[in-house]
Design a protein around this motif. Structure first.
Motif, PDB file in Angstrom:
ATOM      1  N   MET A 398      14.545  -4.127  21.677  1.00  0.00           N
ATOM      2  CA  MET A 398      13.868  -5.028  22.619  1.00  0.00           C
ATOM      3  C   MET A 398      12.439  -5.309  22.164  1.00  0.00           C
ATOM      4  O   MET A 398      11.932  -6.423  22.330  1.00  0.00           O
ATOM      5  CB  MET A 398      13.862  -4.417  24.022  1.00  0.00           C
ATOM      6  N   ALA A 399      11.803  -4.307  21.561  1.00  0.00           N
ATOM      7  CA  ALA A 399      10.418  -4.467  21.112  1.00  0.00           C
ATOM      8  C   ALA A 399      10.320  -5.469  19.969  1.00  0.00           C
ATOM      9  O   ALA A 399       9.465  -6.367  19.989  1.00  0.00           O
ATOM     10  CB  ALA A 399       9.850  -3.118  20.688  1.00  0.00           C
ATOM     11  N   ILE A 400      11.193  -5.344  18.965  1.00  0.00           N
ATOM     12  CA  ILE A 400      11.112  -6.260  17.821  1.00  0.00           C
ATOM     13  C   ILE A 400      11.479  -7.670  18.248  1.00  0.00           C
ATOM     14  O   ILE A 400      10.888  -8.652  17.780  1.00  0.00           O
ATOM     15  CB  ILE A 400      11.997  -5.784  16.632  1.00  0.00           C
ATOM     16  N   ASP A 401      12.430  -7.810  19.178  1.00  0.00           N
ATOM     17  CA  ASP A 401      12.811  -9.147  19.629  1.00  0.00           C
ATOM     18  C   ASP A 401      11.689  -9.802  20.419  1.00  0.00           C
ATOM     19  O   ASP A 401      11.416 -11.001  20.268  1.00  0.00           O
ATOM     20  CB  ASP A 401      14.089  -9.082  20.479  1.00  0.00           C
ATOM     21  N   SER A 402      11.028  -9.038  21.290  1.00  0.00           N
ATOM     22  CA  SER A 402       9.941  -9.626  22.075  1.00  0.00           C
ATOM     23  C   SER A 402       8.774 -10.005  21.172  1.00  0.00           C
ATOM     24  O   SER A 402       8.109 -11.024  21.387  1.00  0.00           O
ATOM     25  CB  SER A 402       9.481  -8.667  23.173  1.00  0.00           C
ATOM     26  N   LEU A 403       8.546  -9.219  20.135  1.00  0.00           N
ATOM     27  CA  LEU A 403       7.484  -9.526  19.186  1.00  0.00           C
ATOM     28  C   LEU A 403       7.847 -10.759  18.361  1.00  0.00           C
ATOM     29  O   LEU A 403       7.007 -11.626  18.111  1.00  0.00           O
ATOM     30  CB  LEU A 403       7.271  -8.322  18.264  1.00  0.00           C
ATOM     31  N   ALA A 404       9.124 -10.853  17.969  1.00  0.00           N
ATOM     32  CA  ALA A 404       9.572 -11.998  17.168  1.00  0.00           C
ATOM     33  C   ALA A 404       9.423 -13.308  17.933  1.00  0.00           C
ATOM     34  O   ALA A 404       9.113 -14.349  17.353  1.00  0.00           O
ATOM     35  CB  ALA A 404      11.027 -11.798  16.741  1.00  0.00           C
ATOM     36  N   LEU A 405       9.636 -13.258  19.243  1.00  0.00           N
ATOM     37  CA  LEU A 405       9.549 -14.479  20.045  1.00  0.00           C
ATOM     38  C   LEU A 405       8.132 -15.055  20.079  1.00  0.00           C
ATOM     39  O   LEU A 405       7.942 -16.237  20.337  1.00  0.00           O
ATOM     40  CB  LEU A 405      10.031 -14.215  21.479  1.00  0.00           C
ATOM     41  N   VAL A 406       7.133 -14.210  19.822  1.00  0.00           N
ATOM     42  CA  VAL A 406       5.764 -14.723  19.815  1.00  0.00           C
ATOM     43  C   VAL A 406       5.197 -14.851  18.401  1.00  0.00           C
ATOM     44  O   VAL A 406       4.169 -15.503  18.213  1.00  0.00           O
ATOM     45  CB  VAL A 406       4.814 -13.840  20.668  1.00  0.00           C
ATOM     46  N   ALA A 407       5.842 -14.254  17.409  1.00  0.00           N
ATOM     47  CA  ALA A 407       5.294 -14.291  16.048  1.00  0.00           C
ATOM     48  C   ALA A 407       6.142 -15.090  15.071  1.00  0.00           C
ATOM     49  O   ALA A 407       5.626 -15.599  14.083  1.00  0.00           O
ATOM     50  CB  ALA A 407       5.122 -12.867  15.519  1.00  0.00           C
ATOM     51  N   LEU A 408       7.451 -15.176  15.335  1.00  0.00           N
ATOM     52  CA  LEU A 408       8.343 -15.820  14.372  1.00  0.00           C
ATOM     53  C   LEU A 408       9.126 -16.980  14.960  1.00  0.00           C
ATOM     54  O   LEU A 408       9.172 -18.064  14.395  1.00  0.00           O
ATOM     55  CB  LEU A 408       9.353 -14.786  13.817  1.00  0.00           C
ATOM     56  N   ILE A 409       9.759 -16.735  16.113  1.00  0.00           N
ATOM     57  CA  ILE A 409      10.708 -17.709  16.669  1.00  0.00           C
ATOM     58  C   ILE A 409      10.039 -18.470  17.809  1.00  0.00           C
ATOM     59  O   ILE A 409      10.431 -18.379  18.964  1.00  0.00           O
ATOM     60  CB  ILE A 409      11.976 -16.994  17.191  1.00  0.00           C
ATOM     61  N   ASN A 410       8.989 -19.191  17.480  1.00  0.00           N
ATOM     62  CA  ASN A 410       8.264 -19.918  18.514  1.00  0.00           C
ATOM     63  C   ASN A 410       7.861 -21.286  17.980  1.00  0.00           C
ATOM     64  O   ASN A 410       7.880 -21.531  16.781  1.00  0.00           O
ATOM     65  CB  ASN A 410       7.027 -19.120  18.960  1.00  0.00           C
ATOM     66  N   ASP A 411       7.513 -22.166  18.871  1.00  0.00           N
ATOM     67  CA  ASP A 411       7.105 -23.516  18.506  1.00  0.00           C
ATOM     68  C   ASP A 411       5.861 -23.437  17.623  1.00  0.00           C
ATOM     69  O   ASP A 411       4.837 -22.885  18.025  1.00  0.00           O
ATOM     70  CB  ASP A 411       6.810 -24.314  19.781  1.00  0.00           C
TER      71      ASP A 411
END
Length: 670
Positions: A398-411
């Motif tokens: 859950m931690a890596i996914d939440s981090l990815a949503l703001v660092a990698l998989i975002n507009d």
């Protein structure tokens, strides 16, 4: 076991976690509970010592009027005194000094002020729990903290369910290091760009190699240039090794003919090649209509045909870059002009890399497993055997996914700006996949291989390394799960009576629109009637979180660092006829120097293994002696698998190291 009234002394061993800020200066109090008896509350304190420091193990001695031969559970609380009051507890061990028996109480959670925490030594099903009311209350608290949510942005509608808000207990133990690593990716790429570039445009093919500095290393795939045999190996032993299918008929939409491919079939007819199980196909139809980041960028949706030759090499023999055949969508062949054929392979690989990031990697491992992990925490209490089995495989997910949503998989993020598809394109094919992906088919390795006609080891013999090694791991995991499950569900009716497990299964299959995880293909549709159904489900989860993710993640730098072989971004347009393509066109097509450096930097970070190997669990929840024996048998099985793969690799011309058990983490933690 009974209890006595003679005085007793107990050694209390406490392991504080290594999370940032997990050490504490507060006062901690403990009560030991036995069968019908309990000790008085005791303060855990060593004079002249700073207890409960981050990552440390502390030992305390307490005396009591109550001598328990079995400590069934402990009760814990802390106050709010001291400068540093946060405390993350890994585990507590209690040893009765009289009989030297030790009881282990895994915790793995933040201990909050002025709350009481109960940790059971026993692993038990809810119907057998002597402390059922406490268990129900704790589960209610978990359900409040772990809530499922489909992210509500228009781009993400229809995607997998995730955790609504990241709970404290799920945060990284190395959170700030990981945060720095991911958030600093752009800065690192910029610095590399400034120090390495002379011009952003590539001067020639050799110029690309100038970015492979000591800091990066040389990606394995870059050692091959316009190499058909390497292109074939990528389909079998690289990031997307579960797409290839045995070809038994040529689809109507594929414009390939017998005359076209006859020169590449070693004297066989197309029918003879099919009968000999030597013809294979990949169809990336799911990418048809995929949006792109900008209107001037193109996304292909190719079909490719491969022939497994007598030299045991899988060779590409035909590529059609779009689904519907026509005069501007020809079938490209190895006999075409050199760089025209190379261009066709590159535009095929663009689709393959986009499928890999969106589905093989992000959706089928990270996001699908996150929803399952949230449901697990919501419905299986800490003493539940299945929680103890699964939880080590959800570490930091859950931690890596939440981090990815703001660092990698975002507009505007790294994936959005360094791929043709952008996040809209990735989300588009992820949505499509949610309509057909099934746990008991796509998530169950033997069934997936069988459905593609490649389960039989005589097919692609000696070349399909990923399949051959992955099956060893799948079988080892399944045997482990079977033994473990039978420890707790051997009694008639025990599975049906386990309402926590049944509630878990129900939430796994419940529609995402109704607040569930929405997983298709859960055996029994989430109503587990047999242990076989449960074993298939658990094996799929553990395999995906360990070996499945390892195969999809760790070769990333070796592939994405080679823009001629595995581009994630291509400029210009694909070839529309057989006219010769120039070297200059190829160089203008691949990512610019700065884009390539960004892609290399992020894939380099993501390719680093940072946690323990499969079977060597960070979270030691399994403490029952019989279950511990099963875990040790699993570890021994993994050691044997490792020896087998190492032996195979000595004989392989191109070794496959990604599924060595020592290379596979327990969980999706990067």
């Amino acid at each position: 076991m009974g209890s006595g009234i003679s005085k007793a002394s107990y050694t209390i061993t406490v392991k504080t976690g290594d999370q940032k800020g997990s050490g504490t200066d507060v006062n901690v109090y403990i009560i030991l509970h036995g069968k019908g008896v309990q000790t008085n509350e005791c303060k855990l304190d060593n004079f002249f010592k700073n207890d409960f420091e981050r990552g440390e193990v502390d030992r305390f001695s307490i005396d009591s009027e109550v001598n328990m031969s079995e400590v069934q559970r402990i009760e814990l609380r802390r106050d709010n005194c001291g400068l540093y009051s946060n405390w993350y507890l890994d585990w507590i061990e209690v040893t009765n000094k009289k009989n030297s028996i030790t009881f282990i109480f895994p915790a793995m959670k933040w201990i909050k002020a002025n709350s009481r925490y109960f940790f059971n030594h026993h692993t038990c099903l809810p119907q057998d729990d002597l402390f059922l009311e406490t268990r129900k209350l704790e589960l209610q608290a978990m359900q409040a903290e772990y809530q499922l949510q489909v992210k509500t942005t228009p781009d993400m509608a229809g995607l997998p369910a995730q955790v609504k808000t990241l709970p404290e207990d799920e945060k990284f133990s190395f959170h700030y290091e990981a945060n720095f690593a991911l958030e600093g990716i752009t800065l690192k790429a910029e610095s590399f760009k400034l120090t390495l570039m002379n011009k952003c445009e590539w001067q020639d093919f050799e110029d690309v190699k100038t970015v492979y500095t000591k800091a990066f290393g040389v990606p394995e795939s870059s050692k091959y240039f316009n190499d058909d045999a390497h292109f074939g190996r990528q389909r079998l032993s690289s990031l997307n090794s579960l797409l290839i299918e045995l070809c038994t008929t040529i689809p109507q939409k594929f414009g390939v003919t017998e005359d076209m491919i006859k020169p590449f079939l070693e004297g066989k007819t197309m029918s003879q090649a099919m009968d000999g199980k030597k013809l294979f196909i990949v169809d990336l139809a799911i990418l048809e209509g995929c949006p792109t980041k900008h209107d001037y960028l193109v996304m292909t949706c190719p079909l490719a045909l491969f022939y497994f030759n007598d030299d045991k090499k899988l060779m590409p023999i035909a590529i059609q870059l779009f689904q519907q055949k026509g005069p501007t969508n020809p079938v490209f062949l190895p006999s075409d002009p050199e760089y025209t054929w190379m261009s066709a392979k590159m535009w095929y690989s663009l689709a393959d890399s986009t499928y890999h990031q969106a589905l093989t990697h992000l959706n089928y491992t990270h996001l699908m497993m996150e929803g399952i992990s949230v449901a697990t925490k919501r419905h299986l209490a800490l003493p539940h055997p299945i929680l103890k089995l699964l939880d080590p495989h959800f570490l930091y997910l859950m931690a890596i996914d939440s981090l990815a949503l703001v660092a990698l998989i975002n507009d505007g993020g790294i994936i959005d700006t360094n791929s043709n598809a952008g996040i809209k394109g990735h989300f588009d094919i992820m949505r499509k996949s949610m309509l057909f992906w099934k746990l008991d088919l796509h998530g169950t390795l033997p069934e997936d291989l069988k459905s593609r006609g490649v389960l039989d080891p005589s097919i692609l013999a000696g070349a399909y390394h990923m399949r051959d090694d992955a099956l060893l791991l799948y079988d080892a995991i399944k045997t482990y799960v079977e033994k473990y499950v039978l420890l707790y569900y051997s009694t008639e009716g025990s599975l049906d009576a386990d309402y926590e497990l049944q509630n878990w299964g129900a939430e796994l299959v419940k529609s995402r629109d109704d607040g569930g995880v929405g997983i298709l293909g859960v055996p029994g549709n989430g109503k587990f009637k047999t242990t076989d159904q449960l074993v298939i489900t658990l094996t799929a989860i553990i395999y995906t979180c360990s070996a499945g993710h390892a195969a999809a993640n760790f070769p990333q730098y070796d592939e994405y660092g080679a823009p001629f072989n595995y581009p994630y971004y291509l400029s210009g347009v694909p070839p529309k006829d057989k006219s010769p393509v120039t070297k200059e066109t190829i160089l203008k097509t691949i990512p610019s120097r700065d884009k390539l450096l960004q892609i290399m930097t992020v894939t380099k970070v993501l390719s680093e293994k940072a946690t323990k190997s499969l079977g060597d669990f960070e979270k030691q929840f399994i403490v029952d002696p019989k279950a511990v024996k099963v875990v040790e048998e699993f570890r021994q099985s993994l050691r044997e698998v490792g020896k087998t793969i190492e032996s195979r690799n000595k004989k392989r011309k191109y070794p496959y190291d990604w599924l060595l058990p020592k290379s596979i983490p327990n969980a999706i933690s990067i």
